[in-house]
Write a protein that holds these residues in place. Structure first.
Motif, PDB file in Angstrom:
ATOM      1  N   VAL A   6       0.855  -1.188   0.000  1.00  0.00           N
ATOM      2  CA  VAL A   6       0.000   0.000   0.000  1.00  0.00           C
ATOM      3  C   VAL A   6       0.888   1.234   0.000  1.00  0.00           C
ATOM      4  O   VAL A   6       1.827   1.336   0.802  1.00  0.00           O
ATOM      5  CB  VAL A   6      -0.928   0.035   1.232  1.00  0.00           C
ATOM      6  N   ALA A   7       0.602   2.167  -0.889  1.00  0.00           N
ATOM      7  CA  ALA A   7       1.297   3.456  -0.892  1.00  0.00           C
ATOM      8  C   ALA A   7       0.376   4.507  -0.289  1.00  0.00           C
ATOM      9  O   ALA A   7      -0.807   4.569  -0.619  1.00  0.00           O
ATOM     10  CB  ALA A   7       1.669   3.858  -2.314  1.00  0.00           C
ATOM     11  N   VAL A   8       0.916   5.312   0.605  1.00  0.00           N
ATOM     12  CA  VAL A   8       0.141   6.389   1.230  1.00  0.00           C
ATOM     13  C   VAL A   8       0.776   7.714   0.842  1.00  0.00           C
ATOM     14  O   VAL A   8       1.966   7.951   1.104  1.00  0.00           O
ATOM     15  CB  VAL A   8       0.105   6.243   2.770  1.00  0.00           C
ATOM     16  N   TYR A   9      -0.025   8.574   0.229  1.00  0.00           N
ATOM     17  CA  TYR A   9       0.437   9.908  -0.156  1.00  0.00           C
ATOM     18  C   TYR A   9      -0.169  10.935   0.789  1.00  0.00           C
ATOM     19  O   TYR A   9      -1.388  11.081   0.855  1.00  0.00           O
ATOM     20  CB  TYR A   9       0.040  10.212  -1.605  1.00  0.00           C
ATOM     21  N   ALA A  19      -1.387   6.221   7.672  1.00  0.00           N
ATOM     22  CA  ALA A  19      -0.276   5.374   7.241  1.00  0.00           C
ATOM     23  C   ALA A  19       0.161   4.429   8.353  1.00  0.00           C
ATOM     24  O   ALA A  19       0.451   3.245   8.108  1.00  0.00           O
ATOM     25  CB  ALA A  19       0.898   6.248   6.798  1.00  0.00           C
ATOM     26  N   GLU A  20       0.199   4.943   9.561  1.00  0.00           N
ATOM     27  CA  GLU A  20       0.602   4.118  10.709  1.00  0.00           C
ATOM     28  C   GLU A  20      -0.371   2.961  10.928  1.00  0.00           C
ATOM     29  O   GLU A  20       0.043   1.820  11.177  1.00  0.00           O
ATOM     30  CB  GLU A  20       0.675   4.989  11.961  1.00  0.00           C
ATOM     31  N   PHE A  26      -0.170  -4.062   6.479  1.00  0.00           N
ATOM     32  CA  PHE A  26       0.361  -4.124   5.126  1.00  0.00           C
ATOM     33  C   PHE A  26       1.788  -3.589   5.073  1.00  0.00           C
ATOM     34  O   PHE A  26       2.227  -2.876   5.981  1.00  0.00           O
ATOM     35  CB  PHE A  26      -0.505  -3.279   4.169  1.00  0.00           C
ATOM     36  N   GLN A  27       2.471  -3.916   3.981  1.00  0.00           N
ATOM     37  CA  GLN A  27       3.747  -3.275   3.681  1.00  0.00           C
ATOM     38  C   GLN A  27       3.434  -1.886   3.121  1.00  0.00           C
ATOM     39  O   GLN A  27       2.707  -1.774   2.136  1.00  0.00           O
ATOM     40  CB  GLN A  27       4.535  -4.084   2.651  1.00  0.00           C
ATOM     41  N   VAL A  28       3.975  -0.860   3.748  1.00  0.00           N
ATOM     42  CA  VAL A  28       3.593   0.509   3.399  1.00  0.00           C
ATOM     43  C   VAL A  28       4.774   1.301   2.860  1.00  0.00           C
ATOM     44  O   VAL A  28       5.885   1.249   3.410  1.00  0.00           O
ATOM     45  CB  VAL A  28       2.997   1.240   4.631  1.00  0.00           C
ATOM     46  N   SER A  29       4.514   2.027   1.782  1.00  0.00           N
ATOM     47  CA  SER A  29       5.461   3.031   1.293  1.00  0.00           C
ATOM     48  C   SER A  29       4.753   4.375   1.358  1.00  0.00           C
ATOM     49  O   SER A  29       3.523   4.448   1.245  1.00  0.00           O
ATOM     50  CB  SER A  29       5.911   2.716  -0.139  1.00  0.00           C
ATOM     51  N   VAL A  30       5.522   5.444   1.580  1.00  0.00           N
ATOM     52  CA  VAL A  30       4.903   6.751   1.835  1.00  0.00           C
ATOM     53  C   VAL A  30       5.585   7.847   1.021  1.00  0.00           C
ATOM     54  O   VAL A  30       6.763   7.757   0.673  1.00  0.00           O
ATOM     55  CB  VAL A  30       4.971   7.118   3.340  1.00  0.00           C
ATOM     56  N   PHE A  31       4.776   8.880   0.753  1.00  0.00           N
ATOM     57  CA  PHE A  31       5.313  10.073   0.096  1.00  0.00           C
ATOM     58  C   PHE A  31       4.775  11.306   0.789  1.00  0.00           C
ATOM     59  O   PHE A  31       3.593  11.412   1.092  1.00  0.00           O
ATOM     60  CB  PHE A  31       4.930  10.120  -1.377  1.00  0.00           C
ATOM     61  N   ASP A  32       5.687  12.257   1.002  1.00  0.00           N
ATOM     62  CA  ASP A  32       5.291  13.580   1.489  1.00  0.00           C
ATOM     63  C   ASP A  32       6.436  14.542   1.171  1.00  0.00           C
ATOM     64  O   ASP A  32       7.609  14.130   1.119  1.00  0.00           O
ATOM     65  CB  ASP A  32       5.018  13.555   3.002  1.00  0.00           C
ATOM     66  N   LEU A  33       6.100  15.792   0.954  1.00  0.00           N
ATOM     67  CA  LEU A  33       7.140  16.792   0.699  1.00  0.00           C
ATOM     68  C   LEU A  33       7.972  17.073   1.946  1.00  0.00           C
ATOM     69  O   LEU A  33       9.094  17.559   1.840  1.00  0.00           O
ATOM     70  CB  LEU A  33       6.498  18.091   0.195  1.00  0.00           C
ATOM     71  N   ALA A  41       8.216   8.218   9.638  1.00  0.00           N
ATOM     72  CA  ALA A  41       7.420   7.045   9.278  1.00  0.00           C
ATOM     73  C   ALA A  41       8.312   5.815   9.083  1.00  0.00           C
ATOM     74  O   ALA A  41       7.941   4.700   9.461  1.00  0.00           O
ATOM     75  CB  ALA A  41       6.613   7.325   8.010  1.00  0.00           C
ATOM     76  N   ALA A  42       9.473   6.026   8.521  1.00  0.00           N
ATOM     77  CA  ALA A  42      10.416   4.912   8.342  1.00  0.00           C
ATOM     78  C   ALA A  42      10.896   4.384   9.685  1.00  0.00           C
ATOM     79  O   ALA A  42      10.976   3.167   9.896  1.00  0.00           O
ATOM     80  CB  ALA A  42      11.596   5.372   7.499  1.00  0.00           C
ATOM     81  N   ASP A  43      11.188   5.298  10.599  1.00  0.00           N
ATOM     82  CA  ASP A  43      11.701   4.908  11.915  1.00  0.00           C
ATOM     83  C   ASP A  43      10.633   4.256  12.790  1.00  0.00           C
ATOM     84  O   ASP A  43      10.893   3.272  13.477  1.00  0.00           O
ATOM     85  CB  ASP A  43      12.265   6.134  12.644  1.00  0.00           C
ATOM     86  N   GLU A  44       9.422   4.820  12.760  1.00  0.00           N
ATOM     87  CA  GLU A  44       8.394   4.398  13.710  1.00  0.00           C
ATOM     88  C   GLU A  44       7.597   3.182  13.257  1.00  0.00           C
ATOM     89  O   GLU A  44       7.178   2.381  14.085  1.00  0.00           O
ATOM     90  CB  GLU A  44       7.452   5.550  14.031  1.00  0.00           C
ATOM     91  N   PHE A  45       7.346   3.039  11.957  1.00  0.00           N
ATOM     92  CA  PHE A  45       6.583   1.841  11.553  1.00  0.00           C
ATOM     93  C   PHE A  45       7.098   1.226  10.255  1.00  0.00           C
ATOM     94  O   PHE A  45       6.391   0.524   9.557  1.00  0.00           O
ATOM     95  CB  PHE A  45       5.075   2.130  11.472  1.00  0.00           C
ATOM     96  N   GLY A  46       8.366   1.459   9.950  1.00  0.00           N
ATOM     97  CA  GLY A  46       9.028   0.733   8.873  1.00  0.00           C
ATOM     98  C   GLY A  46       8.575   1.064   7.473  1.00  0.00           C
ATOM     99  O   GLY A  46       8.716   0.238   6.553  1.00  0.00           O
ATOM    100  N   ALA A  47       8.059   2.268   7.265  1.00  0.00           N
ATOM    101  CA  ALA A  47       7.602   2.657   5.931  1.00  0.00           C
ATOM    102  C   ALA A  47       8.788   2.861   4.987  1.00  0.00           C
ATOM    103  O   ALA A  47       9.864   3.303   5.402  1.00  0.00           O
ATOM    104  CB  ALA A  47       6.776   3.943   6.010  1.00  0.00           C
TER     105      ALA A  47
END
Length: 297
Positions: A6-9, A19-20, A26-33, A41-47
Motif C-alpha cells: 500500500v502506498a500512502v500519499y 499510514a501508521e 500491510f507493507q507501506v510506502s509513503v510520500f510527502d514533501l 514514518a520509516a523509523d516508527e513503523f518501517g515505511a
C-alpha cells in the motif's frame, strides 16, 4: 501481515496516522514533501520512502490523504502511468463529487479504479481507532479494498455511487461549521443577557431540545415523510426567531447565521405555510425545484 503493498500519499496530521494504522497490516510506502515526516514514518513503523513515481509499480492500493483536491489530481496524473491496471485508489481526502469524477477520468485510460473513503473524525479519533469512513464507489472495488479500509477505520458507511461518500463528508462538515457559528452567536447572546452558560449548554444538548430535535424529529419524521400537520406553527417559529433577533439587537450582539435563518421563516410565511409545522420551511426548496428529500421517500 498482508503481503500486498500500500502506498500512502500525504503525511500530515491525519495522513501520518492513516499510514501508521495501515502499516500494522500491510507493507507501506509513503510520500510527502516533508522529509522529516517520511523519515519518522520509516523509523516508527518501517515505511519505505517513495522517491519517484516508478516506485509505485508494485503497490496494490494507493491511499490519498492530501490537503486539497488539486494536489490529489496532480499526484494521480504523476503516478497513474506507473500503476498496475488492477490497483485501487482510496481517496480519504476531503473533496467534492466533481473532484472524484475528475480523478476517475484521469485513471480510466490506465484501467484504474478509485473509491471515496472520506474520513469522518478528528486526529484524536483516528489515533484512538474510533474514526469512521464514508464510502462511495463500486461495491466490487470496495470489497477488494476492504482489508485496507478496515485497517484505517472499522466503522464504515456506504452511501452509493462514486462521490456520495465525499459529498456526505462535505455536508456533515458544512452543518458542523454552520452550527458552530450559531452556537457562538447563542453564547454571546446568553452572556449579554446574563444566562448561565453551563445551563445553556445543558439545555441545547438535551435530546428533546435545541440541537437534536430539528434533525431527529422535524427532519427525520416530518420532512422525510412530508407530514406538516399540527405541531408548532411556522408563524410561531417566525415570531420566536424575531424575538431572538430583537434580543441580540437590544444587547448589541452581532448576528450572522441566526439573522440569515430568520429570512427563511419570513419566506415560509409569505409562501403560505404559516399554519403548518415549522418544518414546512423545507417545502421552500421543493418550490425552488430542489427537493429537501427524494420524491421516493
Amino acid at each position: 501481515m498482508d503481503k500486498r503493498k500500500v502506498a500512502v500519499y500525504g503525511l500530515g496530521n491525519m495522513g501520518y496516522l492513516v499510514a501508521e494504522r495501515v502499516a500494522h497490516h500491510f507493507q507501506v510506502s509513503v510520500f510527502d514533501l516533508d522529509e522529516n515526516a517520511v523519515a519518522k514514518a520509516a523509523d516508527e513503523f518501517g515505511a519505505t520512502a517513495i522517491r519517484e513515481p516508478a516506485q509505485v509499480a508494485e503497490v496494490a492500493f494507493v491511499v490519498l490523504c492530501l490537503p486539497t483536491p488539486a494536489i490529489s489530481l496532480t499526484v494521480l496524473n504523476d503516478i497513474a502511468p506507473h500503476l498496475q491496471r488492477d490497483t485501487i485508489i482510496i481517496e480519504t481526502s476531503t473533496v467534492n463529487p466533481y473532484d472524484m469524477e475528475q480523478s476517475a477520468r484521469v485513471l480510466k485510460p490506465h484501467g484504474l479504479a478509485i473509491i471515496d473513503a472520506s474520513i469522518l473524525a478528528g486526529v484524536s479519533q483516528m489515533a484512538a481507532g474510533t474514526a469512521s469512513l464514508l464510502l462511495g464507489g463500486s461495491k466490487e472495488s470496495i470489497e477488494t479494498a476492504q482489508a485496507v479500509l478496515d485497517s484505517i477505520a472499522e466503522k464504515q458507511i456506504y452511501f452509493g455511487e462514486l462521490g456520495t461518500g465525499a459529498a456526505a463528508k462535505v455536508i456533515n462538515n458544512a452543518v458542523a461549521h454552520a452550527v458552530m457559528v450559531v452556537v457562538a452567536e447563542a453564547g454571546s447572546m446568553a452572556t449579554a443577557a446574563g444566562v448561565d452558560i453551563e445551563k445553556l449548554i445543558g439545555l441545547l444538548s438535551d435530546k428533546q431540545m435545541g440541537l437534536h430535535r430539528p434533525l431527529t424529529y422535524r427532519y427525520a419524521d416530518r420532512v422525510v415523510n412530508g407530514d406538516y400537520d399540527g405541531g408548532m406553527p411556522l408563524m410561531a417559529a417566525r415570531k420566536d426567531s424575531q424575538l431572538a433577533v430583537h434580543l441580540a439587537q437590544s444587547q448589541g450582539v452581532p448576528l450572522f447565521a441566526i439573522q440569515s435563518c430568520h429570512t427563511v421563516y419570513e419566506l415560509g410565511v409569505a409562501q403560505g405555510y404559516g399554519r403548518e409545522d415549522y418544518a414546512a420551511i423545507a417545502k421552500l426548496w421543493n418550490d425552488w425545484g430542489m427537493p429537501a428529500v427524494p420524491s421516493s421517500s
